[in-house]
Design a protein around this motif. Structure first.
Motif, mmCIF file in Angstrom:
data_model
loop_
_atom_site.group_PDB
_atom_site.id
_atom_site.type_symbol
_atom_site.label_atom_id
_atom_site.label_comp_id
_atom_site.label_asym_id
_atom_site.label_seq_id
_atom_site.Cartn_x
_atom_site.Cartn_y
_atom_site.Cartn_z
ATOM 1 N N ASN A 93 27.100 -15.632 -18.581
ATOM 2 C CA ASN A 93 27.817 -16.769 -19.159
ATOM 3 C C ASN A 93 28.883 -16.385 -20.178
ATOM 4 N N GLU A 94 29.216 -15.100 -20.307
ATOM 5 C CA GLU A 94 30.232 -14.727 -21.302
ATOM 6 C C GLU A 94 31.598 -15.309 -20.957
ATOM 7 N N ASP A 95 31.789 -15.676 -19.688
ATOM 8 C CA ASP A 95 33.059 -16.284 -19.271
ATOM 9 C C ASP A 95 33.170 -17.745 -19.717
ATOM 10 N N GLU A 96 32.115 -18.298 -20.317
ATOM 11 C CA GLU A 96 32.126 -19.701 -20.756
ATOM 12 C C GLU A 96 32.282 -19.871 -22.259
ATOM 13 N N VAL A 97 32.475 -18.785 -22.984
ATOM 14 C CA VAL A 97 32.566 -18.879 -24.440
ATOM 15 C C VAL A 97 33.649 -19.867 -24.870
ATOM 16 N N LEU A 98 34.828 -19.778 -24.269
ATOM 17 C CA LEU A 98 35.911 -20.695 -24.636
ATOM 18 C C LEU A 98 35.583 -22.133 -24.265
ATOM 19 N N ASP A 99 34.893 -22.312 -23.160
ATOM 20 C CA ASP A 99 34.502 -23.663 -22.757
ATOM 21 C C ASP A 99 33.534 -24.278 -23.775
ATOM 22 N N PHE A 100 32.629 -23.447 -24.315
ATOM 23 C CA PHE A 100 31.694 -23.951 -25.321
ATOM 24 C C PHE A 100 32.419 -24.297 -26.617
ATOM 25 N N VAL A 101 33.430 -23.523 -26.978
ATOM 26 C CA VAL A 101 34.228 -23.885 -28.153
ATOM 27 C C VAL A 101 34.894 -25.235 -27.912
#
Length: 386
Positions: free
Chosen positions: A226-234
């Motif tokens: 899930n490291e590719d979702e960090v910006l989505d979580f922000v």
């Protein structure tokens, strides 16, 4: 934002210790003298500022040999969970403790009352999944009656949250952490090995509707997951009063921890700053485990729990009681003391305090480091209390 992620889809004072061995002082006057002696030792060892900042009396029994005051207690209500998160539990599950060996509701309240009496002002209920315990609302209600307890919190996977939250709030629950490691439903099922994504999202929105501010969302970041979702979580914090907490992947028994899977806080932070260079660092309390930031004009904020890359052992104020009644003074330590056994053998309140104080006094300065921890025998996370 979920669609974008889906397209890419292919974390006593030495004096108190000495006091533990000298505790023929069973009267309150003797305990006061022990605490006073502990304070004098702090001054004599060059910690005057520490004493000045903590002028209010604090139990020497909950203070370790490095001057850390433990006012935060995490209590696991159950070993059971309705999910099977990969970083928390072995794929084959865990051997559960027989019900007769788990703490009863009365034992939980008895221990909580004792810790609060000694200075604990925050209790977090964990599991397993605490909201599958049938009497969780009653437990919150009993904790709410404890004079001196300021915060009653829960860490939950959110599956049962929408149904229970109105009653929990009425009973006195005033802080919530919800685990969510992906914004992609299909990936959710892969990571937790169960369905339930939409129930978790519903629970998050229910918590904000009921006025919890912020609602903390715990996201364990794992490379290849899930490291590719960090910006989505922000981006998730833009219109909701959330505190998304990115947690570095930590080693526990059975979770197949690998350093290559760990995404460090600095790597995540660099990535976020490339997208939002205006990101602001927020002030935090000394004992906070989180490094917090905020994108200007976003309702919510983000935080990083850097247990592996930049530990915060020096300001640790946490103690843990497992569902089977063992006191753990460090999440990553394998030393445990059974409070359940002493309670059931008829130990007095003073004896229990001495046992707790001795355990706190043995707490080490810091954990052993991620590579050593990965080789140490400990419990799976689900049996400690997430």
């Amino acid at each position: 934002m979920a669609a974008a992620a889906a397209a890419r889809w292919g974390r006593f004072l030495r004096g108190a210790r000495g006091a533990a061995s000298r505790r023929a002082c069973s009267s309150s006057g003797a305990r006061a003298r022990a605490a006073s002696g502990a304070a004098q030792e702090l001054q004599s060892s060059g910690r005057e500022r520490f004493v000045l900042e903590h002028a209010a009396p604090f139990s020497a029994f909950l203070m370790d040999s490095f001057g850390r005051q433990h006012n935060y207690l995490r209590i696991s209500l159950t070993e059971k969970c309705n999910l099977r998160c990969q970083y928390c539990m072995p794929e084959e599950g865990v051997q559960l403790t027989p019900k007769s060996e788990l703490l009863t509701t009365q034992e939980i309240i008895t221990l909580a009352r004792l810790f609060v009496k000694e200075g604990v002002d925050k209790i977090r209920l964990t599991g397993g999944e605490p909201l599958i315990r049938p009497d969780v609302v009653d437990i919150v209600g009993e904790l709410y009656k404890l004079e001196g307890l300021k915060t009653i919190a829960v860490t939950t996977n959110g599956i049962n949250l929408t149904r229970l939250l109105p009653r929990l709030k009425e009973a006195g629950l005033n802080a919530i952490n919800i685990s969510l490691d992906t914004l992609v439903p299909a990936k959710f099922e892969f990571i937790v090995r169960r369905k339930g994504f939409h129930k978790v999202m519903e629970g998050i929105h229910k918590a904000t509707e009921l006025g919890y501010h912020p609602v903390k969302v715990n996201c364990v970041v794992m490379r290849g997951f899930n490291e590719d979702e960090v910006l989505d979580f922000v981006g998730f914090t833009k219109d909701l009063p959330l505190d998304v907490r990115f947690i570095e992947y930590m080693p526990f028994d059975g979770n197949k921890w690998n350093f290559k899977k760990m995404v460090s806080y600095k790597e995540m932070l660099d990535k976020i700053k490339q997208r939002w260079p205006e990101l602001e660092k927020l002030p935090c309390e000394t004992s906070s485990t989180a490094k917090s930031y905020k994108v200007p004009h976003f309702q919510g904020q983000i935080s990083f729990i850097t247990s592996m890359s930049e530990h915060f052992c020096g300001s640790c104020n946490r103690l843990r009681i497992t569902a089977d009644g063992n006191l753990k003074v460090c999440l990553f330590g394998n030393s445990e003391v059974s409070l359940r056994d002493h309670l059931r053998s008829g130990a007095s309140e003073e004896e229990l305090i001495q046992i707790i104080g001795a355990a706190v006094g043995r707490k080490k300065k810091q954990h052993a480091g991620m590579f050593n921890i990965s080789r140490m025998k400990n419990r799976p996370m689900v049996l400690i209390g997430g």
